[in-house]
Design an enzyme around this catalytic site. Structure first.
Site, PDB file in Angstrom:
ATOM      1  N   ARG A 177     -75.506  -3.025 -53.769  1.00  0.00           N
ATOM      2  CA  ARG A 177     -76.454  -3.823 -54.538  1.00  0.00           C
ATOM      3  C   ARG A 177     -76.396  -3.537 -56.038  1.00  0.00           C
ATOM      4  O   ARG A 177     -76.974  -4.278 -56.825  1.00  0.00           O
ATOM      5  CB  ARG A 177     -77.884  -3.601 -54.025  1.00  0.00           C
TER       6      ARG A 177
ATOM      7  N   LYS B  34     -74.937   6.227 -64.821  1.00  0.00           N
ATOM      8  CA  LYS B  34     -75.043   4.771 -64.757  1.00  0.00           C
ATOM      9  C   LYS B  34     -75.061   4.123 -66.135  1.00  0.00           C
ATOM     10  O   LYS B  34     -74.491   3.050 -66.323  1.00  0.00           O
ATOM     11  CB  LYS B  34     -76.327   4.384 -64.028  1.00  0.00           C
TER      12      LYS B  34
ATOM     13  N   CYS C 251     -88.604   2.102 -50.252  1.00  0.00           N
ATOM     14  CA  CYS C 251     -87.259   1.536 -50.241  1.00  0.00           C
ATOM     15  C   CYS C 251     -86.372   2.358 -49.324  1.00  0.00           C
ATOM     16  O   CYS C 251     -85.610   1.837 -48.522  1.00  0.00           O
ATOM     17  CB  CYS C 251     -86.725   1.553 -51.667  1.00  0.00           C
TER      18      CYS C 251
END
Ligand SMILES: [Zn+2]
Length: 236
Positions: free
Chosen positions: A40, A53, A152
């Site tokens: 994702r 990131k 999540c």
């Protein structure tokens, strides 16, 4: 533009915005690329695993022609105003309610438009807050849920659903950048299993602390995560 979080929401949102011609993007994240999230987090690929990131995401967005500032860090009560300052728009894709409420409180105080979204499993929402332009996120969700909510990690998240909501964030951001004031105060709801996507206008809620300015102090205790992990409902 400031993009908070380079995860499942921030990845498609930032990529779409860079390709749409948003020339300057600040990317804020403090995490490393994780192999289990690659499905994702479409800013990254296998070669990026283990690397920061913000650095890999910035490189990818620069390849799309954007001028990118890679900012390693998180939105915290003590830093939120500094992070949002000098941006014309904030797009938030964090994985927890505390950051979502901190983002809206900081943007309301700073007078900066904000686009947000959250996803669990197959469902999600997106919402834009424009200070002085109608309802804010606190008009929709009053405060951080204090009862236990699905996480999540526990509930799982469907990459395709995250992609839809990240793209919706980009769409709301583009509408705001083009001066479309009607993009603010619309609650978008997506259910990937029921096959529904709809938007409904939200009226400012009487007694909303955000609209009243009562949360402008960004008091740290307001964003403290509950001890049992409740409130960590929204995906990245
Ligand atoms: Zn409000």
């Amino acid at each position: 533009m400031l993009v908070v979080g380079a995860g499942g929401l921030g990845s498609p949102a930032a990529l779409t915005l860079a390709r749409s011609g948003v020339g300057r993007i600040t990317l804020l994240d403090d995490d490393a690329v994780d192999e289990t999230n690659l499905h994702r987090q479409i800013l990254f690929d296998d070669d990026d695993v283990g690397l920061p990131k913000v650095e890999r995401g910035a490189a990818r967005l620069r390849a799309e022609g954007a001028e990118v500032e890679a900012r390693s860090g998180r939105l915290l009560p003590g830093t939120a105003l500094d992070h949002v300052a000098d941006h014309d728009l904030v797009v938030e894709g964090a994985d927890n309610f505390a950051t979502k409420f901190l983002a809206v409180d900081a943007c309301l105080r700073a007078g900066i438009p904000l686009v947000q979204a959250g996803v669990v499993r197959w469902t999600g929402w997106a919402f834009a807050t424009v200070p002085g332009g109608g309802a804010c996120l606190r008009c929709v969700f009053e405060d951080i849920p204090r009862d236990r909510v699905e996480t999540c990690a526990g509930a799982g998240v469907i990459g395709a659903a995250v992609g839809v909501l990240g793209a919706l964030e980009a769409a709301l951001a583009i509408r705001l950048l083009l001066g479309d004031a009607t993009a603010a105060g619309e609650l978008w709801s997506f259910d990937g299993l029921a096959g529904s996507l709809r938007a409904r206008p939200v009226r400012p809620r009487a007694g909303c602390l955000g609209c009243a300015g009562a949360t402008h102090d960004l008091a740290p205790e307001r964003y403290a995560p509950p001890a049992d992990g409740a409130g960590r409902a929204e995906l990245e």
